[in-house]
Design a protein around this motif. Structure first.
Motif, PDB file in Angstrom:
ATOM      1  N   PHE A  62     -61.329  -4.463  40.667  1.00  0.00           N
ATOM      2  CA  PHE A  62     -59.969  -4.861  40.294  1.00  0.00           C
ATOM      3  C   PHE A  62     -59.007  -3.679  40.399  1.00  0.00           C
ATOM      4  N   ILE A  63     -59.426  -2.538  39.902  1.00  0.00           N
ATOM      5  CA  ILE A  63     -58.555  -1.360  39.956  1.00  0.00           C
ATOM      6  C   ILE A  63     -58.198  -1.023  41.389  1.00  0.00           C
ATOM      7  N   LYS A  64     -59.189  -1.013  42.259  1.00  0.00           N
ATOM      8  CA  LYS A  64     -58.935  -0.651  43.655  1.00  0.00           C
ATOM      9  C   LYS A  64     -58.093  -1.700  44.367  1.00  0.00           C
ATOM     10  N   GLU A  65     -58.336  -2.967  44.061  1.00  0.00           N
ATOM     11  CA  GLU A  65     -57.665  -4.043  44.783  1.00  0.00           C
ATOM     12  C   GLU A  65     -56.241  -4.278  44.294  1.00  0.00           C
ATOM     13  N   TYR A  66     -56.009  -4.106  42.991  1.00  0.00           N
ATOM     14  CA  TYR A  66     -54.712  -4.458  42.424  1.00  0.00           C
ATOM     15  C   TYR A  66     -53.886  -3.257  41.965  1.00  0.00           C
ATOM     16  N   LEU A  67     -54.518  -2.280  41.340  1.00  0.00           N
ATOM     17  CA  LEU A  67     -53.757  -1.203  40.709  1.00  0.00           C
ATOM     18  C   LEU A  67     -53.533   0.008  41.603  1.00  0.00           C
ATOM     19  N   MET A  68     -54.315   0.129  42.664  1.00  0.00           N
ATOM     20  CA  MET A  68     -54.132   1.266  43.565  1.00  0.00           C
ATOM     21  C   MET A  68     -53.178   0.938  44.715  1.00  0.00           C
ATOM     22  N   LYS A  69     -52.572  -0.238  44.657  1.00  0.00           N
ATOM     23  CA  LYS A  69     -51.557  -0.625  45.640  1.00  0.00           C
ATOM     24  C   LYS A  69     -50.207  -0.634  44.944  1.00  0.00           C
ATOM     25  N   PRO A  70     -49.298   0.241  45.315  1.00  0.00           N
ATOM     26  CA  PRO A  70     -48.046   0.385  44.565  1.00  0.00           C
ATOM     27  C   PRO A  70     -47.121  -0.815  44.703  1.00  0.00           C
ATOM     28  N   ILE A  71     -46.396  -1.059  43.628  1.00  0.00           N
ATOM     29  CA  ILE A  71     -45.318  -2.045  43.647  1.00  0.00           C
ATOM     30  C   ILE A  71     -44.153  -1.475  44.444  1.00  0.00           C
ATOM     31  N   THR A  72     -43.545  -2.286  45.270  1.00  0.00           N
ATOM     32  CA  THR A  72     -42.408  -1.865  46.084  1.00  0.00           C
ATOM     33  C   THR A  72     -41.222  -2.781  45.816  1.00  0.00           C
ATOM     34  N   ASP A  73     -40.097  -2.424  46.394  1.00  0.00           N
ATOM     35  CA  ASP A  73     -38.927  -3.298  46.271  1.00  0.00           C
ATOM     36  C   ASP A  73     -39.226  -4.684  46.833  1.00  0.00           C
ATOM     37  N   ASP A  74     -40.016  -4.738  47.921  1.00  0.00           N
ATOM     38  CA  ASP A  74     -40.386  -6.030  48.506  1.00  0.00           C
ATOM     39  C   ASP A  74     -41.262  -6.832  47.552  1.00  0.00           C
ATOM     40  N   THR A  75     -42.191  -6.137  46.863  1.00  0.00           N
ATOM     41  CA  THR A  75     -43.039  -6.806  45.881  1.00  0.00           C
ATOM     42  C   THR A  75     -42.202  -7.438  44.782  1.00  0.00           C
ATOM     43  N   ILE A  76     -41.219  -6.671  44.313  1.00  0.00           N
ATOM     44  CA  ILE A  76     -40.353  -7.155  43.240  1.00  0.00           C
ATOM     45  C   ILE A  76     -39.495  -8.314  43.726  1.00  0.00           C
ATOM     46  N   GLN A  77     -39.011  -8.216  44.946  1.00  0.00           N
ATOM     47  CA  GLN A  77     -38.192  -9.286  45.499  1.00  0.00           C
ATOM     48  C   GLN A  77     -39.000 -10.566  45.668  1.00  0.00           C
ATOM     49  N   GLU A  78     -40.253 -10.430  46.099  1.00  0.00           N
ATOM     50  CA  GLU A  78     -41.122 -11.605  46.228  1.00  0.00           C
ATOM     51  C   GLU A  78     -41.282 -12.286  44.871  1.00  0.00           C
ATOM     52  N   ALA A  79     -41.564 -11.486  43.844  1.00  0.00           N
ATOM     53  CA  ALA A  79     -41.737 -12.053  42.508  1.00  0.00           C
ATOM     54  C   ALA A  79     -40.454 -12.698  42.012  1.00  0.00           C
ATOM     55  N   SER A  80     -39.329 -12.036  42.239  1.00  0.00           N
ATOM     56  CA  SER A  80     -38.042 -12.560  41.781  1.00  0.00           C
ATOM     57  C   SER A  80     -37.729 -13.903  42.425  1.00  0.00           C
ATOM     58  N   SER A  81     -37.984 -14.005  43.733  1.00  0.00           N
ATOM     59  CA  SER A  81     -37.663 -15.242  44.441  1.00  0.00           C
ATOM     60  C   SER A  81     -38.553 -16.394  43.995  1.00  0.00           C
ATOM     61  N   ILE A  82     -39.814 -16.096  43.678  1.00  0.00           N
ATOM     62  CA  ILE A  82     -40.737 -17.141  43.238  1.00  0.00           C
ATOM     63  C   ILE A  82     -40.426 -17.584  41.807  1.00  0.00           C
ATOM     64  N   LEU A  83     -40.078 -16.633  40.958  1.00  0.00           N
ATOM     65  CA  LEU A  83     -39.848 -16.938  39.554  1.00  0.00           C
ATOM     66  C   LEU A  83     -38.450 -17.475  39.273  1.00  0.00           C
ATOM     67  N   GLU A  84     -37.546 -17.324  40.245  1.00  0.00           N
ATOM     68  CA  GLU A  84     -36.187 -17.808  40.045  1.00  0.00           C
ATOM     69  C   GLU A  84     -36.211 -19.320  39.770  1.00  0.00           C
ATOM     70  N   GLY A  85     -35.592 -19.727  38.682  1.00  0.00           N
ATOM     71  CA  GLY A  85     -35.555 -21.133  38.327  1.00  0.00           C
ATOM     72  C   GLY A  85     -36.823 -21.646  37.680  1.00  0.00           C
ATOM     73  N   HIS A  86     -37.778 -20.750  37.422  1.00  0.00           N
ATOM     74  CA  HIS A  86     -39.066 -21.163  36.850  1.00  0.00           C
ATOM     75  C   HIS A  86     -38.967 -21.409  35.345  1.00  0.00           C
ATOM     76  N   GLY A  87     -37.912 -20.890  34.731  1.00  0.00           N
ATOM     77  CA  GLY A  87     -37.711 -21.147  33.314  1.00  0.00           C
ATOM     78  C   GLY A  87     -37.914 -19.950  32.420  1.00  0.00           C
ATOM     79  N   LEU A  88     -38.099 -18.766  33.000  1.00  0.00           N
ATOM     80  CA  LEU A  88     -38.352 -17.562  32.217  1.00  0.00           C
ATOM     81  C   LEU A  88     -37.475 -16.414  32.710  1.00  0.00           C
ATOM     82  N   PRO A  89     -37.158 -15.453  31.832  1.00  0.00           N
ATOM     83  CA  PRO A  89     -36.406 -14.284  32.298  1.00  0.00           C
ATOM     84  C   PRO A  89     -37.283 -13.402  33.176  1.00  0.00           C
ATOM     85  N   PHE A  90     -36.680 -12.715  34.118  1.00  0.00           N
ATOM     86  CA  PHE A  90     -37.423 -11.798  34.974  1.00  0.00           C
ATOM     87  C   PHE A  90     -36.942 -10.378  34.708  1.00  0.00           C
TER      88      PHE A  90
END
Length: 483
Positions: free
Chosen positions: A51-79
């Motif tokens: 898990f550490i190697k697969e998920y935590l050793m890959k840095p979050i980027t602006d694109d990662t954040i944008q992907e999450a923002s676009s998916i969560l938009e309108g989902h009913g929770l603050p981002f």
């Protein structure tokens, strides 16, 4: 499947950054398999490094954040976009958390923390709990598979020590993983299959080999299989040419170990008349050995009957422990209907009939890799401390309606007592010269205490020997007390 850690959580976690009390700087949480009514319950811990190697050793980027923002938009929770952008910019995209953990492969009493997590940047106390979903999922499933595999190995190993002249050599190939088609995904096959190979060497789950090579650095091949028939390849010859189908298997694979599924028409006729008479001389002339696979009938009595029939047809020897061992050209594998309980029953019946466990191997499919739920061993991640800037303050869940769900208060440590048993204590109660078995494995984008496959498997087998010795000693003491 997305490996975006921002999306690898429950939806409601995205609202937690504004739920912690004002002034909170650090939160600590731990993962355990909570105790049930039986306080002797154990588990085998596995899966965190992957898990550490697969998920935590890959840095979050602006694109990662944008992907999450676009998916969560309108989902009913603050981002919480601003905090994620800060992590991306100031922490190079790596989560500012620290993870402590026990050594993977360890045999752990339930109720002992496996993992402890805290945030390292005081601006993000919400981050500790945010990773719960992904982290807990990464641990409970492979640990559940490993535990079933380990306990089954203990049952087989105990019988081998009583009936075999080479229990340590024999046991590694006594339980074969046939579970690849019975799981929910290829990723599950890889994770669960690797957990099984922590204890055994036999597997038909190819994804497990790739998983181990990717995350645990084996020096060689971590698992093995043999050529084997299935009903389609045998029945395609037709019933009238059944013996020809088997003869072809002998011809193509007789230089090594191979398996024939033998119940396409009449299992006992196959064993008595085709293997035991028509093809007997061909089988005796093999360089390798034939493994007969019953695939229907009573999962206990049918393989017992097959072993007896092979003894009548091919003979064998009685070993120094007084148990019968078939001619080395024939063996049996039972996969149909096998689970932890039925394997224990079949092992017991083999011993009762005077046959060494050398004669038989076992297989498990979906029961090994798929038949698990998080609640089976009551895995949970709970907050145990909070820091407002003046040191840790205890946090605890203690529901009056279910005392067994009470969580641990205060930062935790794990020590090994004089008998080698792992025990949980408060971190502030750890002796000055004491060793905390919870070691840092990840911190702020760096991985520590990397594990290597051969070390894991050797340690797992050593614990098996100790476990069986302990159980045997306790049984002897109980029998002596009863007498």
């Amino acid at each position: 499947m997305s490996k975006n850690i921002i999306l690898s959580t429950d939806s409601y976690k995205h609202s937690h950054f504004i739920q912690y009390p004002p002034g909170a700087k650090f939160v600590s949480s731990y993962i355990e398999a909570r105790r049930g009514s039986d306080r002797d319950q154990i588990l085998q811990f596995f899966g965190l490094q992957a898990f550490i190697k697969e998920y935590l050793m890959k840095p979050i980027t602006d694109d990662t954040i944008q992907e999450a923002s676009s998916i969560l938009e309108g989902h009913g929770l603050p981002f919480n976009e601003s905090d994620w952008l800060t992590i991306a910019d100031e922490h190079r995209g790596f989560l500012p958390i620290e993870i402590q953990a026990l050594r993977e492969g360890a045999i752990v009493p339930r109720g002992v923390p496996l993992v402890q997590v805290r945030n390292t940047d005081p601006r993000f106390p919400w981050l500790t709990s945010f990773v719960e979903t992904a982290l807990l999922r990464a641990i409970w499933y492979p640990s559940s598979v490993a535990t079933l595999s380990f306990i089954t190995k203990a049952v087989i190993y105990d019988a081998l020590r009583r009936t075999s002249e080479d229990p340590d050599g024999q046991v590694l190939f006594k339980l074969h993983d046939f579970g690849a088609r019975g799981v929910s995904s290829g990723e599950s096959a890889g994770i669960g299959g690797a957990a099984h190979l922590l204890n055994f060497r036999g597997s038909d789950t190819v994804e497990a080999l790739a998983f181990i090579h990717r995350f645990y650095y084996p020096s060689g091949v971590p698992g093995f299989s043999i050529p084997a028939s299935e009903h389609s390849t045998m029945t395609s010859w037709g019933k009238d040419r059944e013996a020809d189908a088997y003869r072809n298997m002998l011809k193509e694979f007789g230089h090594g170990l191979f398996s024939i599924v033998s119940d396409s028409y009449d299992l006992f006729n196959t064993v008595d008349n085709i293997f035991g008479q028509e093809l007997k001389n061909d089988i005796l002339a093999l360089e390798g050995a034939l493994v007969v696979r019953p695939d229907s009938g009573d999962p206990i009595e049918t393989p017992i009957a097959v072993v007896k029939k092979l003894w009548d047809a091919f003979g064998g020897t009685t070993n120094s422990k007084g148990y019968k061992v078939l001619n080395p050209k024939v063996r049996v594998i039972q996969g149909d209907g096998m689970n932890g309980l039925s394997i224990a029953r079949l092992v017991t019946r083999m011993v009762e009939e005077g046959f060494s466990i050398d004669n038989i191997a076992f297989g498990m499919g979906g029961g090994l890799l798929q038949g698990h739920m998080r609640d089976d061993m009551r895995f949970a991640m709970k907050a145990n401390a909070i820091d407002f800037g003046n040191g840790w303050v205890d946090v605890q869940k203690k529901p009056a309606t279910d005392p067994l769900k009470a969580s641990k208060a205060g930062r935790q440590a794990v020590i090994s007592d004089a008998s080698g048993k792992l025990t949980a204590i408060r971190e502030d109660a750890l002796p000055q010269d004491g060793r905390n078995e919870l070691e840092v494995v990840y911190k702020d984008g760096r991985q520590f205490n990397t594990l290597y496959w051969e070390d894991l498997t050797a340690h797992a087998h050593m614990q098996l020997v100790d476990f069986c010795d302990t159980v045997m000693k306790r049984t002897e003491e109980e029998e002596a007390a009863a007498a």
